[in-house]
Design a protein around this motif. Structure first.
Motif, short mmCIF file in Angstrom:
data_model
loop_
_atom_site.label_atom_id
_atom_site.label_comp_id
_atom_site.label_asym_id
_atom_site.label_seq_id
_atom_site.Cartn_x
_atom_site.Cartn_y
_atom_site.Cartn_z
N PHE A 1 1.01 -1.27 -0.06
CA PHE A 1 -0.04 -0.12 -0.16
C PHE A 1 0.81 1.10 -0.05
O PHE A 1 1.82 1.24 0.64
CB PHE A 1 -0.92 0.19 1.09
CG PHE A 1 -1.67 1.35 1.36
CD1 PHE A 1 -2.64 1.65 0.51
CD2 PHE A 1 -1.30 2.27 2.27
CE1 PHE A 1 -3.29 2.71 0.65
CE2 PHE A 1 -2.08 3.43 2.46
CZ PHE A 1 -3.11 3.59 1.63
N ILE A 2 0.76 2.35 -1.17
CA ILE A 2 1.41 3.45 -1.01
C ILE A 2 0.49 4.68 -0.88
O ILE A 2 -0.65 4.71 -1.30
CB ILE A 2 1.89 3.72 -2.46
CG1 ILE A 2 2.70 2.34 -2.81
CG2 ILE A 2 2.70 4.97 -2.51
CD1 ILE A 2 3.96 2.19 -2.20
N ALA A 3 0.97 5.32 0.38
CA ALA A 3 0.05 6.69 1.19
C ALA A 3 0.62 7.85 0.23
O ALA A 3 1.94 7.91 -0.06
CB ALA A 3 0.35 6.64 2.19
N GLY A 4 -0.09 8.68 -0.13
CA GLY A 4 0.08 9.95 -0.63
C GLY A 4 -0.11 10.22 -2.16
O GLY A 4 0.43 10.92 -2.73
N GLN A 5 -0.79 9.09 -2.54
CA GLN A 5 -0.94 9.09 -4.23
C GLN A 5 -1.60 10.45 -4.71
O GLN A 5 -1.47 10.77 -6.19
CB GLN A 5 -1.80 7.82 -4.50
CG GLN A 5 -1.40 6.62 -4.28
CD GLN A 5 -1.90 5.37 -4.62
OE1 GLN A 5 -2.56 5.42 -5.75
NE2 GLN A 5 -2.01 4.32 -3.94
N THR A 6 -2.41 11.16 -4.18
CA THR A 6 -2.98 12.34 -4.44
C THR A 6 -2.25 13.51 -3.94
O THR A 6 -3.01 14.63 -4.07
CB THR A 6 -4.64 12.29 -4.07
OG1 THR A 6 -4.79 12.38 -2.82
CG2 THR A 6 -5.44 11.05 -4.71
N ALA A 7 -1.08 13.42 -3.56
CA ALA A 7 -0.21 14.67 -3.45
C ALA A 7 -0.19 15.65 -4.47
O ALA A 7 0.21 15.09 -5.29
CB ALA A 7 1.03 14.26 -2.61
N PRO A 8 -0.04 16.87 -3.97
CA PRO A 8 0.52 17.86 -5.05
C PRO A 8 2.03 17.63 -5.31
O PRO A 8 2.68 17.42 -4.31
CB PRO A 8 -0.01 19.12 -4.56
CG PRO A 8 0.03 19.03 -3.22
CD PRO A 8 -0.50 17.53 -2.93
N PRO A 9 2.42 17.66 -6.48
CA PRO A 9 3.98 17.36 -7.01
C PRO A 9 4.60 18.76 -6.17
O PRO A 9 4.38 19.87 -6.25
CB PRO A 9 3.89 17.63 -8.29
CG PRO A 9 2.66 17.15 -9.00
CD PRO A 9 1.56 17.69 -7.98
#
Length: 692
Positions: free
Chosen positions: A637-645
């Motif tokens: 599981f990877i957290a932060g997939q919708t983080a702004p670049p």
């Protein structure tokens, strides 16, 4: 801390790097501005983004009468979404030649990179393969004379210019070390017709950890570049990033905060912010966080998602009760609590008997409640569908064998570095209560004492004379923590677990270079540590989520480790070992190193990998699994997939690069046969299927 050109040049000047004279001018000052700088003047917009020139953000004037209207035109600009808070006025410079020069901390290469280019420009990487020369500088060794000469000859400079070039580059490098810089870029570096080197433009990034330790660095922070909310949060010590949605978010722990942000965004309940309360969610922080979200017109509802590990949900609830002052919240709040003292925490909030406060038994229930609160005019923000991939089968056996073993159990003798401090004593007691075999402690000048029945020594060398030591755990403040890691490694302690967060990146780069031949396995820094459920723990992990079983949990996040272990335990899936490898850019033991041990760990039948955006730790692991034929199921599981670049989300290492991105990370893991979980909700069932 990214600096604008004006502040970058102030720092360059402090370091002895030649810069043009320049004056800052703010809106409202344009009519009264006076200076002795010779014409022509260049008016340069100060924004934290590139491409100012192409966007019209740099203008020349040859007459002082043109200044007010030209300055106002720049103040009215918006460059890549950023308003211009002020301008820098500089005199024109005579240019004979111009170059590119930078020093950057490289996460991938674990060193400082010296880059020089025969040409400068806004797209330096596109000026041809022969333009740039890149050299690796290793700490603590530093910049070598031969590297200066190589850069000099690459630029094709004249012999008589070597002395001045060497002085400039040495000043820049020393300035980087003296000010905790992650990047010092001069683009362009010019030579004037008088053969003088001048940094005509500059960009600097300061390590936040260094800035926290040196109050003097606050002078370089430009509050105008941040929103009022971000400045308020920063003043309160909160990790806060503004986002475009409508659900205000408050979470304890960066990993869980990122996972919660993703859950909201993927559920079409877009988050309006990232806010990590951290481990000190006291009434002051809670009140500041709530006021931020109450005052933000964009926020229509608030989601507070807490997992009590070391942090007690009951204490957070009492802090929230005090922050509300007995009144109903100004906006609807949905609260989900799990873990330590969750039931009593929820009871405290329920007993308040106020409107606009909703209790949720789990994250999915919270989502259901938030859906009922969604305003009709809520902005629609498109996010890609989260990847959901079942395991792709085991990689082919290629005959690879590892000799590495894990070797930590209930009998492992543990030493505590910093045992006499408040945190050291607290967690020594908690580790002892779990059954950890703590045999010694170390605090300089405190030798001869006893803490919680544990003898204290002045150094590890002293402790080793009296005890066998299998592992050390480090509770040492950030300024001394890197040296504490080195002490454990120089004494060849088999494991060194560094709990400390906030260590300057330069310090860890230097230590890892110094100890690269030591047999010590360093876990962290910025790690919750290691737990072998039912046997021992070397860390600050809460014990209640963990139970013995067949699944290893490896994670870059503390709160995610607790959250997932709790979900696995609730599904009757125990854990063989759990290791937080650390959330910093430079850590010791990696996912790959742990897999080397786990493949020979008979108690482990499957592995859960909890990753984050930023870096290549997960991609490197996927490559390793394919190359070595790792034959145990891997759930990820990877957290932060919708983080702004480009935004840092809590952990220093959790920064989504503007190139590459999360899709590449997930695809690489999928190709290696990992089962990809789209959310925390699916981790337990995916793990159960893998164990069948």
């Amino acid at each position: 801390m990214l600096l604008n050109e004006h502040k970058s040049k102030q720092l360059f000047d402090k370091a002895g790097v030649p810069v043009p004279e320049g004056v800052a001018v703010f809106p409202g000052e344009e009519d009264s501005f006076k200076t002795d700088l010779p014409l022509p003047w260049f008016l340069k917009s100060q924004v934290l983004t590139g491409g100012r020139g192409k966007a019209g953000g740099i203008l020349r004037i040859d007459d002082t009468n043109d200044f007010p209207q030209t300055a106002r035109a720049l103040f009215d600009l918006e460059i890549r979404g950023q308003r211009v808070p002020f301008i820098r006025v500089e005199p024109g410079a005579a240019i004979a030649r111009e170059f590119y020069l930078s020093l950057t901390v490289s996460r991938e290469r674990r060193c400082i990179l010296l880059s020089v280019g025969r040409e400068g420009g806004v797209e330096i990487e596109n000026l041809g393969a022969d333009n740039l020369l890149v050299q690796e500088i290793r700490l603590p060794g530093g910049l070598a004379p031969n590297q200066i000469r190589a850069a000099f000859f690459h630029l094709g400079l004249e012999k008589e210019q070597l002395k001045d070039f060497a002085a400039l580059l040495t000043s820049l490098f020393n300035g980087m070390l003296d000010n905790g810089l992650l990047m010092a870029e001069i683009n362009p570096l010019i030579i004037t017709p008088d053969n003088e080197f001048v940094a005509l433009d500059g960009k600097v990034e300061i390590d936040d950890n260094y800035a926290d330790l040196d109050p003097g660095m606050e002078a370089f922070y430009q509050r105008e570049h941040a929103t009022p909310e971000e400045n308020t949060a920063r003043d309160a010590g909160l990790s806060f990033v503004k986002l475009p949605g409508w659900v205000g978010l408050m979470v304890n722990g960066a990993g869980l905060a990122m996972a919660t942000m993703d859950l909201l965004n993927f559920s079409q309940l877009s988050a309006s912010n990232f806010l990590d309360l951290g481990g000190a969610a006291d009434q002051k922080r809670m009140q500041t966080g709530l006021e931020l979200l109450f005052d933000d017109r964009q926020v229509k509802a608030i989601f507070i998602n807490l997992f009590g590990g070391i942090l007690s949900c009951e204490k957070v609830a009492l802090a929230m009760k005090g922050a509300l002052g007995g009144a109903s919240p100004k906006k609807p709040i949905v609260v989900r609590m799990s873990g330590k003292d969750a039931e009593s925490g929820l009871r405290i909030l329920k007993d308040l008997g106020v409107d606009n406060l909703h209790m949720a038994k789990d994250m999915q229930s919270a989502i259901t409640i938030l859906e009922t609160l969604k305003p009709a005019d809520a902005a629609v923000i498109d996010f890609p569908t989260p990847m959901d991939r079942p395991a792709g089968g085991k990689p082919a056996d290629c005959g690879y064998r590892s000799n590495a073993t894990f070797g930590i159990d209930r009998d492992t003798p543990i030493l505590v570095q910093g045992i006499t401090g408040r945190e050291g004593q607290l967690h020594t007691r908690l580790m002892q209560e779990y059954g950890a075999n703590i045999v010694a402690g170390v605090t300089p000048f405190k030798g001869g004492q006893e803490v919680l029945g544990v003898p204290v020594y002045n150094s590890i060398a002293e402790a080793k004379r009296a005890h066998d030591i299998g592992a050390s755990i480090i509770f040492v403040p950030p300024r001394m923590a890197a040296d504490a890691v080195a002490e454990a490694a120089f004494n060849e302690i088999p494991w060194a677990v560094c709990i400390t967060e906030g260590i300057v990146q330069h310090d860890m780069l230097a230590v890892f270079e110094q100890i690269k031949h030591s047999p010590t396995r360093v876990v962290g820094p910025n790690t919750p540590g290691i737990i072998v459920p039912g046997q021992t723990k070397i860390g600050i992990l809460p014990t209640m989520p963990f139970t013995p079983g067949p699944v290893a949990v490896l994670s870059r996040s503390g709160t995610l480790t607790y959250e997932v272990a709790d979900r696995l335990t609730a599904a009757n899936i125990g854990q063989s070992l759990c290791v937080g490898i650390g959330g910093d850019p430079f850590i010791g033991v990696s996912f790959v190193d742990m897999f080397e041990m786990i493949r020979n760990h008979d108690e482990t039948k499957a592995v859960v990998v909890l990753g984050e955006i930023g870096g290549r730790a997960e991609e490197n692991l996927a490559d390793y699994v394919m190359e070595t034929g790792f034959d145990k199921p891997v759930i990820s599981f990877i957290a932060g997939q919708t983080a702004p670049p480009g935004k840092r989300l809590g952990h220093a290492g959790a920064i989504l690069e503007k190139s590459g991105g999360i899709e590449s990370k997930l695809l690489t893991m999928s190709k290696a046969g990992f089962a990809i979980c789209p959310s925390l909700e699916t981790v337990a069932i995916t793990t159960a299927n893998a164990l069948k």
